[in-house]
Scaffold this motif. Sequence first.
Motif, mmCIF file in Angstrom:
data_model
loop_
_atom_site.group_PDB
_atom_site.id
_atom_site.type_symbol
_atom_site.label_atom_id
_atom_site.label_comp_id
_atom_site.label_asym_id
_atom_site.label_seq_id
_atom_site.Cartn_x
_atom_site.Cartn_y
_atom_site.Cartn_z
ATOM 1 N N SER A 199 -4.074 -10.461 -0.004
ATOM 2 C CA SER A 199 -5.081 -9.717 0.751
ATOM 3 C C SER A 199 -6.193 -9.242 -0.165
ATOM 4 C CB SER A 199 -4.440 -8.516 1.454
ATOM 5 O OG SER A 199 -3.436 -8.938 2.352
ATOM 6 N N SER A 200 -7.352 -9.005 0.425
ATOM 7 C CA SER A 200 -8.469 -8.496 -0.368
ATOM 8 C C SER A 200 -8.485 -6.970 -0.426
ATOM 9 C CB SER A 200 -9.800 -8.995 0.215
ATOM 10 O OG SER A 200 -9.951 -8.566 1.562
ATOM 11 N N SER A 201 -7.924 -6.325 0.602
ATOM 12 C CA SER A 201 -7.900 -4.866 0.625
ATOM 13 C C SER A 201 -7.044 -4.323 -0.515
ATOM 14 C CB SER A 201 -7.348 -4.364 1.961
ATOM 15 O OG SER A 201 -7.194 -2.964 1.933
ATOM 16 N N LEU A 202 -7.519 -3.254 -1.132
ATOM 17 C CA LEU A 202 -6.785 -2.613 -2.227
ATOM 18 C C LEU A 202 -5.978 -1.414 -1.754
ATOM 19 C CD1 LEU A 202 -9.528 -2.719 -5.007
ATOM 20 C CD2 LEU A 202 -7.561 -4.243 -4.742
ATOM 21 N N ASP A 203 -6.049 -1.082 -0.480
ATOM 22 C CA ASP A 203 -5.330 0.074 0.057
ATOM 23 C C ASP A 203 -4.119 -0.384 0.858
ATOM 24 O OD1 ASP A 203 -6.986 2.769 -0.326
ATOM 25 O OD2 ASP A 203 -8.409 1.128 0.002
ATOM 26 N N LEU A 204 -2.954 0.130 0.484
ATOM 27 C CA LEU A 204 -1.706 -0.220 1.151
ATOM 28 C C LEU A 204 -1.062 1.055 1.688
ATOM 29 C CD1 LEU A 204 0.703 -1.978 1.935
ATOM 30 C CD2 LEU A 204 1.481 -1.871 -0.438
ATOM 31 N N LEU A 205 -0.902 1.108 3.002
ATOM 32 C CA LEU A 205 -0.254 2.242 3.655
ATOM 33 C C LEU A 205 1.159 1.839 4.048
ATOM 34 C CD1 LEU A 205 -0.124 5.029 5.000
ATOM 35 C CD2 LEU A 205 -1.263 4.028 7.004
ATOM 36 N N MET A 206 2.141 2.532 3.502
ATOM 37 C CA MET A 206 3.546 2.303 3.835
ATOM 38 C C MET A 206 3.979 3.340 4.864
ATOM 39 S SD MET A 206 4.885 1.717 -0.080
ATOM 40 C CE MET A 206 3.972 3.148 -0.678
ATOM 41 N N ILE A 207 4.543 2.872 5.972
ATOM 42 C CA ILE A 207 5.053 3.761 7.010
ATOM 43 C C ILE A 207 6.568 3.609 7.030
ATOM 44 C CG2 ILE A 207 4.962 4.411 9.438
ATOM 45 C CD1 ILE A 207 2.192 3.153 9.584
ATOM 46 N N MET A 268 -4.868 -1.262 -7.295
ATOM 47 C CA MET A 268 -4.224 -1.009 -6.009
ATOM 48 C C MET A 268 -4.083 0.486 -5.745
ATOM 49 S SD MET A 268 -3.560 -3.649 -4.106
ATOM 50 C CE MET A 268 -2.505 -2.771 -2.961
ATOM 51 N N ARG A 269 -4.330 0.858 -4.491
ATOM 52 C CA ARG A 269 -4.211 2.248 -4.059
ATOM 53 C C ARG A 269 -3.109 2.345 -2.996
ATOM 54 N NH1 ARG A 269 -9.930 1.218 -4.476
ATOM 55 N NH2 ARG A 269 -9.915 0.499 -2.307
ATOM 56 N N PHE A 270 -2.172 3.248 -3.210
ATOM 57 C CA PHE A 270 -1.016 3.365 -2.330
ATOM 58 C C PHE A 270 -1.066 4.660 -1.523
ATOM 59 C CE2 PHE A 270 0.253 0.468 -5.656
ATOM 60 C CZ PHE A 270 0.900 -0.536 -4.958
ATOM 61 N N HIS A 271 -0.646 4.547 -0.268
ATOM 62 C CA HIS A 271 -0.599 5.683 0.640
ATOM 63 C C HIS A 271 0.725 5.622 1.393
ATOM 64 C CE1 HIS A 271 -4.922 5.792 -0.197
ATOM 65 N NE2 HIS A 271 -4.923 4.498 0.093
ATOM 66 N N LEU A 272 1.223 6.770 1.795
ATOM 67 C CA LEU A 272 2.570 6.829 2.358
ATOM 68 C C LEU A 272 2.632 7.824 3.510
ATOM 69 C CD1 LEU A 272 5.676 6.249 2.141
ATOM 70 C CD2 LEU A 272 5.772 8.172 0.539
ATOM 71 N N ILE A 273 3.196 7.371 4.627
ATOM 72 C CA ILE A 273 3.596 8.256 5.708
ATOM 73 C C ILE A 273 5.094 8.084 5.889
ATOM 74 C CG2 ILE A 273 3.360 8.872 8.145
ATOM 75 C CD1 ILE A 273 0.553 7.746 8.103
ATOM 76 N N GLY A 274 5.845 9.116 5.580
ATOM 77 C CA GLY A 274 7.292 9.057 5.670
ATOM 78 C C GLY A 274 7.813 9.890 6.820
ATOM 79 N N PRO A 275 9.126 9.859 7.039
ATOM 80 C CA PRO A 275 9.706 10.619 8.143
ATOM 81 C C PRO A 275 9.621 12.123 7.899
ATOM 82 C CG PRO A 275 11.425 9.750 6.720
ATOM 83 C CD PRO A 275 10.133 9.155 6.242
#
Length: 330
Positions: A199-207, A268-275
Amino acid sequence: MIGTSKKLNLALQGGGAHGAFTWGVLDRLLEEPWFQVEAISGTSAGAMNALMLAEGWRKGGAEGAREQLTAFWTGLMLPGELTGGGINGPVGTFWQQLSSHLSPYDLNPFDFNPLRHALQQQVDFAALRQESPFRLHIAATEVESGRLKLFRETELTAEHLLASACLPTLHHAVEIDGRYYWDGGFAGNPVLDPLLMESSSLDLLMILLQPLERRELPTSAQAIADRMAELGFQTTFMREMRAIVLMQRRLRHRPWLLGAAERRFRRMRFHLIGPDDTLAALHRSTKLDTRRRFLYQLRDLGREQSARFIAAHAASIGRRTSCELKHYFL
């Protein structure tokens, strides 16, 4: 707050009925005008959410995606009055106990799966294969070898989604092109590699539907069994994330490594939404609970958690990592 649209890659974890929490997270994100998606990795319930997000967006943009997710989850709901109880109700415990003694080949010899009908009714797979608005990576586990198999949006049918969500204690293995598949959670929950490399996007959101760490030591037989089951579906993801964090650290100390892959990993930039605490505390048997009231409660919890993320971290998207990964993975 973000003023212009930003593309994200999404990694959606599986967890049975707990995937209604992800429904809520996505439902709230889809209200944001800046929210755009490039690629999605999904496992089990995460694969279902990825599929519905893509199919709905194909038909009607962000609002169409919200409608499609709602149609899917409401279509799975059992009337609340059939079972009663609150969010910690006992639904699922009976089947969990029964499946520990009998195989699905004994309990369900004709392999009836109502999810197959729901998928075929709600998704135009032929159109999606031609017009998917995002790249999709649907994870399944090959039974014979234990290898991860990723199915792409250009090949998807209902069987590929059923393979990703095939719990071997509840369903027959799903056969595709002469190979048999079980739930993708055994091999990657969720899978990150294609989102990083393609992917070209550098932002990854993990749910995520499981917390990254538990602070209490399990000591009862049930608590130990629950934690073992959790680890069985999370270890591969934890190992993959640890490798990513170590690679980023190595590259930051070696700036002369200037290949395209190295530059991408470094940025790479990482983002997280957890329980939230309520979801994290639920017994694993509730992953089989599809009562109307329960699923709506999970959706609402997801919306609330998503709103917290938006308020705290939306401005970070496109600019910087919003979660400190080394705290969890090193």
